[in-house]
Design a protein around this motif. Structure first.
Motif, mmCIF file in Angstrom:
data_model
loop_
_atom_site.group_PDB
_atom_site.id
_atom_site.type_symbol
_atom_site.label_atom_id
_atom_site.label_comp_id
_atom_site.label_asym_id
_atom_site.label_seq_id
_atom_site.Cartn_x
_atom_site.Cartn_y
_atom_site.Cartn_z
ATOM 1 N N GLY A 1 -40.961 -17.394 -28.383
ATOM 2 C CA GLY A 1 -40.916 -17.370 -29.957
ATOM 3 C C GLY A 1 -41.060 -18.819 -30.471
ATOM 4 O O GLY A 1 -40.740 -19.084 -31.325
ATOM 5 N N ALA A 2 -41.457 -19.865 -29.583
ATOM 6 C CA ALA A 2 -41.635 -21.019 -30.102
ATOM 7 C C ALA A 2 -42.799 -21.834 -29.345
ATOM 8 O O ALA A 2 -42.985 -21.456 -28.203
ATOM 9 N N LEU B 1 -35.015 -29.083 -33.779
ATOM 10 C CA LEU B 1 -36.250 -29.701 -33.358
ATOM 11 C C LEU B 1 -37.332 -30.024 -34.396
ATOM 12 O O LEU B 1 -37.466 -28.830 -35.312
ATOM 13 N N ARG B 2 -37.832 -31.202 -34.688
ATOM 14 C CA ARG B 2 -38.739 -31.660 -35.686
ATOM 15 C C ARG B 2 -39.891 -30.496 -35.919
ATOM 16 O O ARG B 2 -40.482 -30.059 -34.520
ATOM 17 N N VAL C 1 -37.029 -23.734 -38.448
ATOM 18 C CA VAL C 1 -37.330 -24.672 -37.377
ATOM 19 C C VAL C 1 -36.502 -24.057 -36.233
ATOM 20 O O VAL C 1 -35.471 -23.271 -36.238
ATOM 21 N N ALA C 2 -36.772 -24.607 -35.018
ATOM 22 C CA ALA C 2 -35.895 -24.325 -33.911
ATOM 23 C C ALA C 2 -34.774 -25.127 -33.832
ATOM 24 O O ALA C 2 -34.776 -26.100 -34.260
ATOM 25 N N GLU C 3 -33.667 -24.332 -33.365
ATOM 26 C CA GLU C 3 -32.379 -24.932 -33.773
ATOM 27 C C GLU C 3 -31.563 -24.743 -32.184
ATOM 28 O O GLU C 3 -31.597 -23.420 -31.691
ATOM 29 N N THR C 4 -30.770 -25.569 -32.123
ATOM 30 C CA THR C 4 -29.906 -25.399 -30.755
ATOM 31 C C THR C 4 -28.508 -24.919 -30.929
ATOM 32 O O THR C 4 -28.242 -24.935 -32.159
ATOM 33 N N ILE D 1 -42.142 -28.811 -32.735
ATOM 34 C CA ILE D 1 -41.811 -27.386 -32.077
ATOM 35 C C ILE D 1 -41.936 -26.458 -33.311
ATOM 36 O O ILE D 1 -41.431 -26.650 -34.395
ATOM 37 N N LEU E 1 -41.975 -22.618 -34.637
ATOM 38 C CA LEU E 1 -41.615 -21.029 -34.385
ATOM 39 C C LEU E 1 -42.931 -20.319 -34.246
ATOM 40 O O LEU E 1 -43.672 -20.477 -35.266
#
Lengths: 556, 505
Positions: A455-456, A415-416, A401-404, A446, A448
C-alpha cells in the motif's frame, strides 16, 4: 540480549581448573558469547538468545569445560522415578495451559549457588520466558508441600499469603497491590479466574506467573526443592525445566521425576534423555569448505558437549539442555565453533555471475554529479519527519502520507512525500554558516499507492534549494531548464504552479507529455519566516523516475 | 634586484603613497589619508605592504592629545558659566537670589568670577570689577582653548604657549589628556631610489577586456603579486561524504561481480521477519525496535504457496529437516506493514525470485533501514546497510570469510577478527569485530552468516548454501572522518560538508 555477571571464583570452582582472567577473555568469545568487560571480581558476558543454557555460571562453565577440552562429550543427567503427582485441571486451558515440574533433593545452598540461580531465573524469565508471558518458573521448598498438588484456577477473591507479604491477600489485591502483581499482571488481563498451584491440604504454592506463596519459601537451610513451570508453549516449558534441573544437578542435586496428570494423559517430567540427530560428514565439509574425517567431526562435536555414535551418517546425541539445535545445520555450526572461526582460511571463490548496478541508481549518481557541476552541495536528510515540517511550515495543505504507529519521538512520526521540505530544514539549521548556501539532494520519499502489496511505494526525487541574498525565480528556473535540456528533454510545457509554498505568480510546473516532472519557484516569505530564515530561497523538486523514463525514450 | 622589477610589484596605492612621501619628506597616516582621499584601512594596508618590501619606514610615535570632556563640550555650546554670569549682570540681573532661579550654574559661575577677579558679592548683589566689564567684551584664553578643541583634539605642541590655562582647565575637568600612537611614514633609501621608475608606465592590477581590446597591456606592466598572501575562501559544490562512501561501496561490489537488488522501504513483516525464519514472538519483532505502520497498516501477502511453506516451516519445519519453532503461525502478523529494519529483507525477496538456471548468483544492496530508537550520540533511527548474498551449490563458510575479509580490507579496516554470533536466520552466524587501539579491545562491527535451510528452502524450493551479510558502515565512516557522535553523520552542517575531506578510496 541478556548480559550476565560471573564471579571468577564461582566460575573456576565449577570449572575445576585455575585459569587467568585474560585466558578466559581471549577464548570465551570464540565459543560464542560477547565479552562485555571485567568487573571487580569477575566478568560480564552477553549470552545469545539461542543458548539459554549458558545463563547460569554452571551452564557457562559446563559448555566452556567441554570447549577447552576439560570434560568433552555428552553428560548424562538422570531423573529418578518418584510418586510425586501434580493434577493439571482442565480449567487452566483457557488461562495458561501447560505445566511441567520436577523435584530436586540434596541441595547444598551456598552464596554462589543462590547468586547463580537468582540470576538465571531472572534472565530465563526475560528471554526464553518472554517476560514470563510464555514461560514462568517457580521454585519451592519441598518439605511443607503435601502431594498430590493441583494446578487449577481460582476466582479473584480467593486468598493466600504471597511471598514477602505479611498478610493474606486476594488474587485481585495481589495484582493491584504488589510489585510483582503490577509488573506481570498484564499477562492475566481479561481472564475470569487466575492460575493457582495448591496442595492436597489446600495450601497454596503459587499464583503463576505472578508470585509464589510465603508457605513454600526457600531459605539457606532448604535441602529439597519442587520446581514448577507454567507455560503457553509446550517445548519452551520443557527446555526451561531441563536447563534448571541440570544446573542444580551440576551442584550435586539429585533429580526426581513428577507425574503431571492431564485430563487425557500423564506426562512424566523432566525428560533428560538426549535427542538423536543424524549428521552426514559430507554435509559438514560441503558447508564449511573443510575436509574433516568422521572422527575429527565427532571430536569437535564432543567439544561442544554432544555425544556421537560413529558411522555414516554420524548419530549425534544432543544434550537435553540444548534448546537451539533444530536442524543438522546447527550441529555444523558447533563443529565450526569447535574447529575455531579463527582457523578457517578465508577464500574468495571463482564464481562468475552477471554483475551491475540498478540502472535507476546509476541515473541517480549521474544526476548527483551533474548537480555538483552547478556548484551545489549535496545533503543527506532523514525520510522520517512530522506534519509541522512537511506541511505547516511549508504553508502546504496536509496530504495523505505513510505514518508509523509507535514512534519513540513524535518529531519523527511520518514519512515524507516531498523532498524540498527536508532542504528547507537543512537551511534552517545552517544560519550560522556563510552564504550562498546552494544545496541539493537525490533521495527517497514514500507515496501511498493501492497497487503495491504494502500500500506504499518508494519514489526517487531530486530537490535543490538556492539560498542567498539574490536568489530568485529566474535563477531556479534556469537551473530547472538546464537539467531538463541536458537530459535531452526540450518539449516542456510550463504552467504557473498553484503550490502555496511559492510566492504567487513565481511558481512553475513543468510537464512533458502531460506528465508532471518538476515544480519550482521562489519560496514565499511566510515559509521562510516559519523556518526562521532571513534570506531568500528558490527551490525545485523533480520526479526522478519519470525523468529517467523520458530521458531514456528521448535518448533512443 | 632590478628596480624596475621591484617597482612593478607595487600596488597602485603604494605608488601613490610613495609619491606623496617624496614630495613631503614624511607624513602621518592621517595626512596620507587626507592627501590621497583613501580610507584609513587602505592606507594602513598599503603602508604595511610597502614597509614589508622595504620601500618606506614607519615610525610609531606616542603623542599627548587634549580633548574636551563632556562638561567642556557642553560649555563649548552654551559658553562658560562665569562669562554668562558677567553678561547677565551687565543686563541688570544682579541679585543673587533672583539669579539662582534664572541660572542654575550660578554657584560654579560665582567661584570663577571671583577667582578671575571679575566680580564681588556684596549684600546679596553681584558687583562687577573693571576686569569683569572688560572681559565681557572679548574672547578669553579659556574660551579660545575650548573653541579650538571643540573642532578636533589637539597635540601638545599646538598648545605650547597656552599650557598654563590648559592645566587649569584640565584640573577644572573641562578638558582631558590622552596618549595616542601616531604613525609617520617616510621613504627609505630604496624607496627613494624607485621614485623615477614609478611614473614610467601604466601598471595593471586586474586585467580587463578593455586592456585586451585596446591592446594597452602591451605598453603596461603587470603588478607583481605576493603569491604567499592568503586568498579568499571559496567552497566547492560537493557530494556528501557518506554519499561518496556509498558510491565506493557500490563500485566494489560490482567489481567483485555482484548485481544490485532493490526493494521497498515500507515492507511487509512477512519479508522483514517471517521469510527470515524469525518467530513471531521474537523480541526483535517487538514494537520497541520496529516501526510498525499506522498507514498503511496491513498489506497483501505474496504467492499463497510461498506463504504456506513459510508458515509450515515456522510451525514444524516443513520439509527442511528442521523441527521448526513449534507454534501456530499467524498470517495477520505477517501482513503488518513496517519500515524495514534491515536490508536483509531484500535478500529474501531476491532469493524468492531466483530460478534454478540463475545459479550461482551474487547480489548486493545499499539502502536505508529504520530502527525505533531514541536518538542519541550512539543511536539513529535511519541509517544505511549494505547487504550481500552469494547463492550457489559449493559455496562455503570459508568463502563467506573471504568476501568479508575483502569488504573489511577495502573499507580500510586493518585489524579484525571473526567470532561466533547469533541471528535467528543464519547458521554459521558470525560477528566481525575490529580492534580499537585506544580502548585495547574488540568492537562488534556487523553480523553475517549462512542462511538457515528454514530460510532458503521455502523461498527457493530446495536447500542451497547462501552466504549473507548486512553490515552497516557508519562506524567505519565515523572513524575515517574523526566523528564521535553518530548524529554528526547526517546533521547536514554545511560547514562540516564543505570542509570534509574527499573520500579517496
Amino acid at each position: 540480549m541478556p548480559v550476565i555477571e560471573v564471579k571468577l571464583a564461582d566460575f573456576l570452582e565449577m570449572l575445576g581448573k585455575e585459569l587467568k582472567l585474560e585466558e578466559i577473555r581471549d577464548t570465551l568469545p570464540m565459543m560464542g558469547v560477547s565479552w562485555e568487560g571485567e568487573t571487580e571480581d569477575g566478568f560480564m558476558i552477553e549470552v545469545f538468545p539461542n543458548r539459554p543454557d549458558m545463563l547460569s555460571v554452571e551452564g557457562l562453565a559446563r559448555a566452556y569445560s567441554s570447549f577447552i577440552g576439560l570434560r568433552r562429550g555428552l553428560r548424562i543427567y538422570e531423573a529418578k522415578p518418584s510418586d510425586y503427582t501434580v493434577i493439571v485441571d482442565r480449567k487452566v486451558e483457557a488461562v495458561r495451559p501447560y505445566f511441567a515440574s520436577a523435584v530436586l533433593k540434596g541441595i547444598e545452598f551456598d552464596d554462589a549457588l543462590i547468586r547463580s540461580i537468582i540470576q538465571m531465573q531472572e534472565k530465563l524469565h526475560i528471554t526464553h520466558g518472554r517476560k514470563r508471558r510464555k514461560v514462568s518458573i517457580g521454585l519451592h521448598n519441598l518439605e511443607p508441600i503435601r502431594f498430590p498438588v493441583t494446578y487449577t484456577t481460582r476466582p479473584r477473591d480467593f486468598r493466600f499469603r504471597p511471598l514477602g507479604e505479611i498478610r493474606v491477600m486476594s488474587l485481585e489485591e495481589i495484582l493491584k497491590g504488589t510489585s510483582k502483581g503490577l509488573e506481570y499482571g498484564w499477562i492475566l488481563e481479561g481472564k475470569e479466574e487466575y492460575p493457582i498451584l495448591i496442595d492436597s491440604k489446600g495450601m497454596v504454592l503459587s499464583m503463576p506467573p505472578i508470585i509464589n506463596s510465603e508457605h513454600t519459601r526457600i531459605d539457606e537451610a532448604t535441602k529439597n526443592i519442587f520446581v514448577d513451570i507454567t507455560s503457553t508453549d509446550w517445548r519452551a516449558m520443557n527446555e526451561v525445566l531441563n536447563i534448571i534441573v541440570t544446573t542444580f544437578a551440576d551442584h550435586g542435586a539429585e533429580i526426581y521425576t513428577v507425574h503431571n496428570r492431564y485430563y487425557d494423559r500423564v506426562v512424566e517430567t523432566p525428560d533428560l534423555s538426549p535427542r538423536e540427530m543424524e549428521l552426514d560428514p559430507e554435509y559438514v565439509n560441503e558447508l564449511l569448505g573443510l575436509e574433516l574425517g568422521q572422527e575429527e567431526i565427532a571430536s569437535y562435536l564432543e567439544s561442544m558437549g554432544h555425544g556421537v555414535k560413529l558411522g555414516n551418517p554420524l548419530v549425534v546425541l544432543v544434550p537435553c539442555y540444548r534448546t537451539d539445535v533444530m536442524h543438522p545445520m546447527d550441529l555444523v555450526e558447533d563443529v565450526a565453533i569447535a574447529y575455531g572461526y579463527d582457523r578457517f582460511i578465508p577464500e574468495i571463490p571463482s564464481i562468475s555471475s552477471p554483475a551491475g548496478e540498478d540502472p535507476l541508481e546509476v541515473f541517480c549518481r549521474r544526476l548527483r554529479d551533474f548537480m555538483v557541476g552547478f556548484g551545489l552541495l549535496e545533503t543527506m536528510t532523514f525520510m522520517m519527519t512530522n506534519r509541522r515540517n512537511l506541511f505547516e511550515r511549508m504553508c502546504m495543505p496536509p496530504e495523505p502520507v505513510a505514518e508509523t504507529e509507535n514512534p519513540k519521538t513524535e518529531e519523527y512520526n511520518i514519512l515524507r512525500n516531498r523532498l524540498l521540505p527536508s532542504l528547507m530544514e537543512v537551511l534552517s539549521g545552517n544560519k550560522h554558516n556563510p552564504y550562498p548556501q546552494n544545496i541539493f539532494e537525490v533521495g527517497e520519499v514514500i507515496l501511498l499507492d493501492e497497487r503495491e502489496d504494502t500500500g506504499a511505494r518508494t519514489a526517487k526525487r531530486l530537490a535543490a534549494a538556492l539560498c542567498h541574498s539574490r536568489a530568485n525565480f529566474s535563477e531556479i528556473k534556469a537551473l530547472m531548464e538546464s537539467i531538463l535540456s541536458n537530459l535531452g528533454l526540450h518539449e516542456v510545457e510550463l504552467e504557473p504552479s498553484s503550490l502555496p509554498c511559492f510566492i504567487e505568480g513565481r511558481g512553475v510546473e513543468a510537464r512533458i507529455g502531460g506528465r508532471l516532472v518538476c515544480w519550482a519557484g521562489e519560496i514565499r516569505p511566510e515559509v521562510l519566516e516559519s523556518w526562521g530564515l532571513e534570506m531568500p530561497v528558490a527551490g525545485l523538486e523533480m520526479d526522478v523516475e519519470i525523468l529517467y523514463e523520458l530521458a531514456l525514450n528521448m535518448g533512443g | 634586484m632590478d628596480p624596475k622589477l621591484l617597482a612593478s610589484s607595487l600596488h597602485e596605492n603604494e605608488r601613490r603613497i610613495m609619491r606623496v612621501l617624496n614630495e613631503r619628506g614624511a607624513a602621518t597616516f592621517e595626512e596620507l589619508s587626507l592627501a590621497l582621499d583613501l580610507n584609513r584601512d587602505a592606507v594602513e594596508k598599503a603602508c604595511a605592504w610597502a614597509e614589508s618590501k622595504g620601500m618606506i619606514e614607519v615610525e610609531r610615535r606616542s603623542r599627548r592629545f587634549y580633548q574636551l570632556s563632556d562638561e567642556g563640550a557642553l560649555y563649548a555650546e552654551e559658553g562658560l558659566p562665569e562669562k554668562r554670569l558677567v553678561r547677565l549682570v551687565m543686563e541688570g540681573f544682579n541679585e543673587v537670589e533672583a539669579l539662582k532661579e534664572l541660572f542654575p550654574q550660578i554657584n560654579i559661575a560665582l567661584i570663577w568670577v571671583r577667582r578671575n577677579g571679575w566680580a564681588d558679592v556684596k549684600n546679596g548683589r553681584v558687583e562687577l570689577t573693571e576686569e569683569g566689564v572688560e572681559a565681557s567684551a572679548r574672547e578669553t584664553v579659556d574660551e579660545r582653548i575650548i573653541k579650538r578643541l571643540s573642532l578636533s583634539p589637539a597635540g601638545e605642541e599646538e598648545m605650547g604657549d597656552l599650557m598654563d590655562r590648559v592645566s587649569l582647565l584640565l584640573r577644572r575637568g573641562l578638558i582631558q589628556r590622552s596618549e595616542r600612537v601616531e604613525k609617520v611614514a617616510r621613504l627609505t633609501e630604496l624607496g627613494a631610489s624607485l621614485i623615477p621608475f614609478l611614473e614610467e608606465v601604466e601598471v595593471i592590477a586586474q586585467l580587463t577586456p578593455e586592456h585586451l581590446r585596446t591592446r594597452s597591456w602591451t605598453k603596461a606592466t603587470f603588478q607583481r603579486y605576493d603569491v604567499r598572501l592568503p586568498a579568499p575562501r571559496i567552497y566547492p559544490g560537493k557530494r556528501h561524504f557518506v554519499s561518496q562512501v556509498i558510491d565506493y561501496i557500490r563500485r566494489f561490489w560490482v567489481e567483485l561481480g555482484f548485481r544490485e537488488m532493490k526493494g521497498p522501504i515500507v515492507e511487509l513483516a512477512f519479508w522483514n521477519f517471517d521469510a527470515l525464519f524469525q518467530p513471531q514472538d521474537h523480541p526483535a519483532r517487538d514494537l520497541a525496535d520496529t516501526f510498525y505502520m499506522k498507514t498503511p497498516r496491513s498489506g497483501r501477502l505474496p504467492d499463497p504457496e510461498l506463504v504456506r511453506r513459510v508458515k509450515e516451516t515456522h510451525e514444524n519445519g516443513w520439509t527442511t529437516g528442521s523441527t521448526g519453532w513449534g507454534y501456530s503461525w499467524d498470517p495477520e502478523l505477517a501482513r503488518r506493514c513496517c519500515l524495514r529494519t534491515h536490508t536483509t529483507s531484500l535478500s529474501a525477496l531476491a532469493i524468492s525470485k531466483l530460478r534454478e538456471e540463475d545459479l550461482p548468483a551474487k547480489f548486493f544492496s545499499v539502502g536505508r533501514v529504520f530502527r525505533n530508537e531514541t536518538i542519541d550520540w550512539n543511536h539513529l533511527i535511519e541509517f544505511y546497510q549494505t547487504d550481500g548474498i552469494v547463492v550457489g551449490d559449493g559455496v562455503t563458510f570459508r568463502h563467506m570469510l573471504g568476501y568479508l575479509k575483502e569488504y573489511l580490507e577495502r573499507m580500510g579496516v586493518e585489524r579484525f577478527r571473526f567470532r561466533p554470533g547469533y541471528f535467528p536466520y543464519t547458521e554459521m552466524s558470525l560477528e566481525a569485530e575490529i580492534w580499537v587501539e585506544e580502548k585495547q579491545s574488540w568492537m562488534e562491527l556487523f553480523g553475517a552468516g549462512m542462511f538457515r535451510p528454514e530460510v532458503v528452502k521455502p523461498l527457493f524450493g530446495r536447500e542451497v548454501p547462501v552466504l549473507a551479510w548486512g553490515p552497516g558502515f557508519d562506524r567505519i565512516v565515523m572513524r575515517h572522518y574523526g566523528i564521535n557522535d553518530l548524529r554528526r553523520l547526517y546533521s547536514n552542517d554545511l560547514g562540516q560538508l564543505r570542509e570534509a575531506k574527499i573520500w579517496l578510496r
